[in-house]
Design a protein around this motif. Sequence first.
Motif, PDB file in Angstrom:
ATOM      1  N   VAL A 154      29.483  -8.265   0.766  1.00 16.09           N
ATOM      2  CA  VAL A 154      30.391  -8.328   1.611  1.00 16.09           C
ATOM      3  C   VAL A 154      30.298  -6.885   2.102  1.00 16.09           C
ATOM      4  CG1 VAL A 154      32.044  -9.208  -0.305  1.00 16.09           C
ATOM      5  CG2 VAL A 154      31.822  -6.796  -0.139  1.00 16.09           C
ATOM      6  N   PRO A 155      30.921  -6.730   3.339  1.00 14.78           N
ATOM      7  CA  PRO A 155      30.957  -5.290   4.185  1.00 14.78           C
ATOM      8  C   PRO A 155      31.737  -4.550   3.441  1.00 14.78           C
ATOM      9  CG  PRO A 155      32.465  -7.050   5.206  1.00 14.78           C
ATOM     10  CD  PRO A 155      31.826  -7.808   4.017  1.00 14.78           C
ATOM     11  N   GLU A 156      31.714  -3.161   3.940  1.00 15.09           N
ATOM     12  CA  GLU A 156      32.163  -2.198   3.388  1.00 15.09           C
ATOM     13  C   GLU A 156      33.875  -2.435   3.821  1.00 15.09           C
ATOM     14  OE1 GLU A 156      30.220   1.432   4.930  1.00 15.09           O
ATOM     15  OE2 GLU A 156      31.052   2.258   3.190  1.00 15.09           O
ATOM     16  N   GLY A 157      34.844  -2.183   2.844  1.00 21.26           N
ATOM     17  CA  GLY A 157      36.349  -2.117   3.209  1.00 21.26           C
ATOM     18  C   GLY A 157      36.743  -3.770   2.853  1.00 21.26           C
ATOM     19  N   ALA A 158      35.810  -4.233   2.635  1.00 25.64           N
ATOM     20  CA  ALA A 158      36.241  -5.838   2.217  1.00 25.64           C
ATOM     21  C   ALA A 158      37.127  -5.740   0.719  1.00 25.64           C
ATOM     22  CB  ALA A 158      35.146  -6.645   2.131  1.00 25.64           C
ATOM     23  N   THR A 159      37.779  -6.978   0.512  1.00 31.50           N
ATOM     24  CA  THR A 159      38.400  -7.107  -0.641  1.00 31.50           C
ATOM     25  C   THR A 159      37.710  -8.175  -1.394  1.00 31.50           C
ATOM     26  OG1 THR A 159      40.587  -6.253   0.087  1.00 31.50           O
ATOM     27  CG2 THR A 159      40.674  -7.851  -1.962  1.00 31.50           C
ATOM     28  N   VAL A 160      37.234  -8.110  -2.737  1.00 25.78           N
ATOM     29  CA  VAL A 160      36.585  -8.996  -3.096  1.00 25.78           C
ATOM     30  C   VAL A 160      37.200  -9.145  -4.568  1.00 25.78           C
ATOM     31  CG1 VAL A 160      34.730  -7.492  -4.012  1.00 25.78           C
ATOM     32  CG2 VAL A 160      34.172  -9.923  -3.962  1.00 25.78           C
ATOM     33  N   ALA A 161      37.182 -10.542  -5.048  1.00 24.57           N
ATOM     34  CA  ALA A 161      37.878 -11.223  -6.346  1.00 24.57           C
ATOM     35  C   ALA A 161      36.785 -11.888  -7.180  1.00 24.57           C
ATOM     36  CB  ALA A 161      39.017 -11.830  -5.989  1.00 24.57           C
ATOM     37  N   PHE A 162      36.637 -11.631  -8.385  1.00 29.46           N
ATOM     38  CA  PHE A 162      36.046 -12.188  -9.505  1.00 29.46           C
ATOM     39  C   PHE A 162      36.776 -12.913 -10.377  1.00 29.46           C
ATOM     40  CE2 PHE A 162      32.782  -9.800  -7.432  1.00 29.46           C
ATOM     41  CZ  PHE A 162      32.385  -8.925  -7.610  1.00 29.46           C
TER      42      PHE A 162
ATOM     43  N   LEU B 118      30.344   1.371  -0.652  1.00 30.51           N
ATOM     44  CA  LEU B 118      28.668   0.878  -1.173  1.00 30.51           C
ATOM     45  C   LEU B 118      28.418   1.049  -2.449  1.00 30.51           C
ATOM     46  CD1 LEU B 118      26.981   2.764   2.072  1.00 30.51           C
ATOM     47  CD2 LEU B 118      27.495   0.204   1.784  1.00 30.51           C
ATOM     48  N   SER B 119      29.052   2.159  -3.083  1.00 32.38           N
ATOM     49  CA  SER B 119      28.844   2.405  -4.703  1.00 32.38           C
ATOM     50  C   SER B 119      29.350   1.440  -5.418  1.00 32.38           C
ATOM     51  CB  SER B 119      29.378   3.655  -4.786  1.00 32.38           C
ATOM     52  OG  SER B 119      30.605   3.787  -4.685  1.00 32.38           O
ATOM     53  N   ASP B 120      30.235   0.412  -4.959  1.00 28.46           N
ATOM     54  CA  ASP B 120      30.444  -0.841  -6.044  1.00 28.46           C
ATOM     55  C   ASP B 120      29.536  -1.828  -6.100  1.00 28.46           C
ATOM     56  OD1 ASP B 120      33.793  -0.745  -4.155  1.00 28.46           O
ATOM     57  OD2 ASP B 120      33.036   0.552  -5.885  1.00 28.46           O
TER      58      ASP B 120
ATOM     59  N   THR C  65      26.920  -7.053  -3.824  1.00 30.26           N
ATOM     60  CA  THR C  65      26.421  -5.979  -2.845  1.00 30.26           C
ATOM     61  C   THR C  65      27.440  -5.912  -1.523  1.00 30.26           C
ATOM     62  OG1 THR C  65      24.259  -6.911  -3.572  1.00 30.26           O
ATOM     63  CG2 THR C  65      24.305  -5.751  -1.216  1.00 30.26           C
ATOM     64  N   VAL C  66      27.518  -4.398  -1.652  1.00 34.38           N
ATOM     65  CA  VAL C  66      28.228  -4.145  -0.434  1.00 34.38           C
ATOM     66  C   VAL C  66      27.470  -3.320   0.713  1.00 34.38           C
ATOM     67  CG1 VAL C  66      30.397  -2.634   0.403  1.00 34.38           C
ATOM     68  CG2 VAL C  66      30.483  -3.433  -2.028  1.00 34.38           C
ATOM     69  N   LYS C  67      27.652  -4.009   1.863  1.00 35.64           N
ATOM     70  CA  LYS C  67      26.774  -3.453   2.941  1.00 35.64           C
ATOM     71  C   LYS C  67      27.494  -2.853   3.987  1.00 35.64           C
ATOM     72  CE  LYS C  67      23.770  -7.450   2.490  1.00 35.64           C
ATOM     73  NZ  LYS C  67      22.878  -8.558   2.713  1.00 35.64           N
ATOM     74  N   PRO C  68      26.955  -1.771   4.713  1.00 36.62           N
ATOM     75  CA  PRO C  68      27.620  -0.960   5.629  1.00 36.62           C
ATOM     76  C   PRO C  68      28.222  -1.795   6.856  1.00 36.62           C
ATOM     77  CG  PRO C  68      25.324  -0.167   5.146  1.00 36.62           C
ATOM     78  CD  PRO C  68      25.561  -1.521   4.217  1.00 36.62           C
TER      79      PRO C  68
END
Lengths: 114, 110
Positions: free
Chosen positions: B13-21, B80-82, B107-110
């Motif tokens: 995902v890009p930085e700033g995105a919301t993601v759910a597991f 990114l640190s997530d 993976t959080v990408k810039p």
Amino acid sequence: EADIYQTPRYLVIGTGKKITLECSQTMGHDKMYWYQQDPGMELHLIHYSYGVNSTEKGDLSSESTVSRIRTEHFPLTLESARPSHTSQYLCASSPPGQVTGELFFGEGSRLTVL
Amino acid sequence: RKEVEQDPGPFNVPEGATVAFNCTYSNSASQSFFWYRQDCRKEPKLLMSVYSSGNEDGRFTAQLNRASQYISLLIRDSKLSDSATYLCVVTNTNAGKSTFGDGTTLTVKP
């Protein structure tokens, strides 16, 4: 930071050698566990203990053995190491009480058997 | 069927995105639920406990649905640190045993 320590952190050893992985915790936790984890794979419970002189085998069969003579110490021994034992071994402990369940992990012992 | 099953991932995902597991468990005797985070070649560390009432810690929200035997973790405004593997853990405190899911890699990408 959790007070649970594993040694050695890294070990490369030849087939047939006897090894002991040490795990100690200073938190007075009654429950202790050994997990095995291959790179990129899930954790598998191989041994656990509810207290002194209590040891049980976990969900994954392992040729290793453990002992719990003191509350703070839970060593894991392989009598004759084989390449198939190459893996990361993670020790964990959990405090007493019914409501808990949180595990505190050591940094792991990464074993390579040649 | 595994006792604890997680979304297979990986999530990129890009930085700033919301993601759910998501995570499901099969043992109805399970009593405690957790999300752990594991960085590459490191030990798992507790991220947060999960309660039926839901709990929030900054950008992280965890939810438990006992009726459906389902646990979720929501990360908002991802950093990114997530980037790590997130492990769903289900514990039967009477038996003193915890079962780990396979983990979902983020993976959080810039």
